[in-house]
Structures are given as C-alpha cells and as structure tokens.
Design a protein around this motif. Structure first.
Motif, PDB file in Angstrom:
ATOM      1  N   THR A 149      14.559  36.445  -5.875  1.00 17.71           N
ATOM      2  CA  THR A 149      15.682  35.808  -5.185  1.00 17.71           C
ATOM      3  C   THR A 149      16.424  34.862  -6.123  1.00 17.71           C
ATOM      4  O   THR A 149      17.667  34.863  -6.162  1.00 17.71           O
TER       5      THR A 149
ATOM      6  N   GLU B 176      18.581  36.727  -8.593  1.00 18.05           N
ATOM      7  CA  GLU B 176      19.815  37.200  -7.968  1.00 18.05           C
ATOM      8  C   GLU B 176      20.828  36.067  -7.842  1.00 18.05           C
ATOM      9  O   GLU B 176      22.018  36.251  -8.110  1.00 18.05           O
ATOM     10  N   GLU B 177      20.346  34.886  -7.451  1.00 16.50           N
ATOM     11  CA  GLU B 177      21.228  33.728  -7.338  1.00 16.50           C
ATOM     12  C   GLU B 177      21.749  33.312  -8.718  1.00 16.50           C
ATOM     13  O   GLU B 177      22.901  32.907  -8.864  1.00 16.50           O
ATOM     14  N   ARG B 178      20.905  33.410  -9.705  1.00 21.86           N
ATOM     15  CA  ARG B 178      21.260  33.031 -11.075  1.00 21.86           C
ATOM     16  C   ARG B 178      22.366  33.924 -11.620  1.00 21.86           C
ATOM     17  O   ARG B 178      23.243  33.461 -12.348  1.00 21.86           O
ATOM     18  N   GLU B 179      22.347  35.209 -11.267  1.00 21.99           N
ATOM     19  CA  GLU B 179      23.400  36.120 -11.708  1.00 21.99           C
ATOM     20  C   GLU B 179      24.760  35.706 -11.148  1.00 21.99           C
ATOM     21  O   GLU B 179      25.790  35.905 -11.797  1.00 21.99           O
ATOM     22  N   LYS B 180      24.753  35.135  -9.960  1.00 23.45           N
ATOM     23  CA  LYS B 180      25.997  34.710  -9.316  1.00 23.45           C
ATOM     24  C   LYS B 180      26.477  33.353  -9.840  1.00 23.45           C
ATOM     25  O   LYS B 180      27.670  33.074  -9.832  1.00 23.45           O
ATOM     26  N   ALA B 181      25.555  32.492 -10.236  1.00 19.53           N
ATOM     27  CA  ALA B 181      25.901  31.137 -10.673  1.00 19.53           C
ATOM     28  C   ALA B 181      25.218  30.843 -12.002  1.00 19.53           C
ATOM     29  O   ALA B 181      24.249  30.081 -12.069  1.00 19.53           O
ATOM     30  N   GLN B 182      25.721  31.420 -13.065  1.00 18.48           N
ATOM     31  CA  GLN B 182      25.076  31.304 -14.368  1.00 18.48           C
ATOM     32  C   GLN B 182      25.145  29.904 -14.968  1.00 18.48           C
ATOM     33  O   GLN B 182      24.392  29.581 -15.877  1.00 18.48           O
TER      34      GLN B 182
ATOM     35  N   ASP C 153      24.576  27.134 -13.301  1.00 17.98           N
ATOM     36  CA  ASP C 153      23.749  26.223 -12.497  1.00 17.98           C
ATOM     37  C   ASP C 153      22.436  25.933 -13.231  1.00 17.98           C
ATOM     38  O   ASP C 153      21.487  26.722 -13.206  1.00 17.98           O
TER      39      ASP C 153
END
Length: 97
Positions: free
Chosen positions: A72, A75-81, A83
């Motif tokens: 999870t 997946e979030e990291r791919e959207k908000a690199q 962060d």
C-alpha cells in the motif's frame, strides 16, 4: 507490532528454558520409579512442537500483514514521490519485513 513481539517473547520461554525443562523432565536415579520418562519426554516434545507451530503461524501472519502495508505504501509513494514522511514510513515497514 509490539503486541506481536511480546507474544513471541512469551512463546520462546520454553525454548529459552530447555535445559531446565529437560532436567525436570528426565528423572534422577532417586525418582526413576515415580516418573515415566518416556511420557514426560513425549509431553515436552509435544509442548515444544505446539509452541513452534504457533510461533511460526504468528510470524507468517505478521509478515503477511506488514507486506500488505508495504504494498500500500509503495502505491502511495508512486503517486506522491516528493513525500519524505511517506518514504520514511515505507522504509520502516520494509525493515520490519
């Protein structure tokens, strides 16, 4: 996670005390007639096997849960690199696995 660590520590008690367990399971010469060593050894073996089976189940469950969290977070990291906090959390969870 801390609860799982505590549970695993408690479950290791019999392993950590194996010498003591063996000494109290196998009778000395003066107690040979009072204790059935094969039965007490069998009980100790079954106790060890149960503890190992339960510990293995808990460890595998922990790995599965943490792996799911890592997936999870990736997946979030791919959207908000950008962060940084998310990256730190991802690394922390990857270390747990």
């Amino acid at each position: 996670f801390l609860l799982i660590q505590e549970l695993l520590r408690v479950m290791r008690t019999i392993d950590d005390r194996i010498v003591h367990e063996l000494n109290t399971t196998i009778p000395t010469a003066s107690f040979v007639g009072k204790v059935d060593p094969s039965q007490t050894c069998k009980q100790l073996y079954e106790s060890l096997m149960d503890a190992h089976t339960n510990r293995e189940r808990i460890i595998k469950n922990c790995i599965a849960q943490t792996s799911s969290v890592v997936k999870t977070l990736r997946e979030e990291r791919e959207k908000a690199q950008d962060d940084v906090a998310l990256l730190k959390q991802l690394r922390k969870e990857q270390t747990k696995v």
